[in-house]
Design an enzyme around this catalytic site. Structure first.
Site: not given
Length: 163
Positions: A80-82, A118-119, A133
């Protein structure tokens, strides 16, 4: 949860279904978010990375680049992120002998209708995963820890800073 309370949640419609928030009426403002996390490892692994002795190559450079690329893909990863125009993404990996390991920090800046928390969190998360990794040939027990929002500025909800 009643339908009345569901409709008050920004990501839930009156029927209780997930929805993307409509930000079209909001004014684009300068926004910044800073997130952080850490990767803990054995002292021997830390020394090998610091010395550049890793079979997969440049651990820190690769993790930094992965974090930057991840921030740009956040809307594709979090449902739901823009999608946002990102004006600056900075990812740093700082050696910390006391862990031992690396402190990771991401700063993301935009001028948009919604924030970039969120970014920034995605950048830190993917940088940490990439460090894992790249170093797993040296050690499988590396620990990704304490990913969190440090601060955010801009927007209707105001500024936030972790204490």
């Amino acid at each position: 949860m009643s339908n009345n309370s569901k409709s008050k949640l920004s990501h839930i419609n009156a029927q209780g279904e997930a929805q993307m928030v409509d930000v079209s009426s909001k004014i684009a403002t300068h926004r910044q978010a800073i997130a952080a996390g850490q990767v803990r490892m054995l002292p021997a692994t830390f020394k090998a990375i610091e010395a550049g002795n890793n079979p997969k190559g440049d651990v820190l450079g690769t993790a930094k680049l992965a974090g930057i690329m991840a921030a740009k893909q956040t809307a594709n990863l979090i449902p739901l992120c823009h999608p946002l125009p990102l004006h600056k993404i900075e990812v740093t990996l700082t050696p910390d002998e006391n862990l031992p390991g690396y402190q990771i920090q991401a700063t993301v800046i935009t001028k948009a209708e919604t924030g970039v928390e969120m970014e920034a969190l995605t950048a830190v998360s993917v940088a940490a995963l990439t460090l894992y990794d790249m170093a797993k040939a040296l050690e499988k027990s590396l620990q990704i820890e304490n990913i969190r929002l440090i601060s955010k500025t801009g927007g209707k909800s105001g500024d936030y800073q972790i204490i």
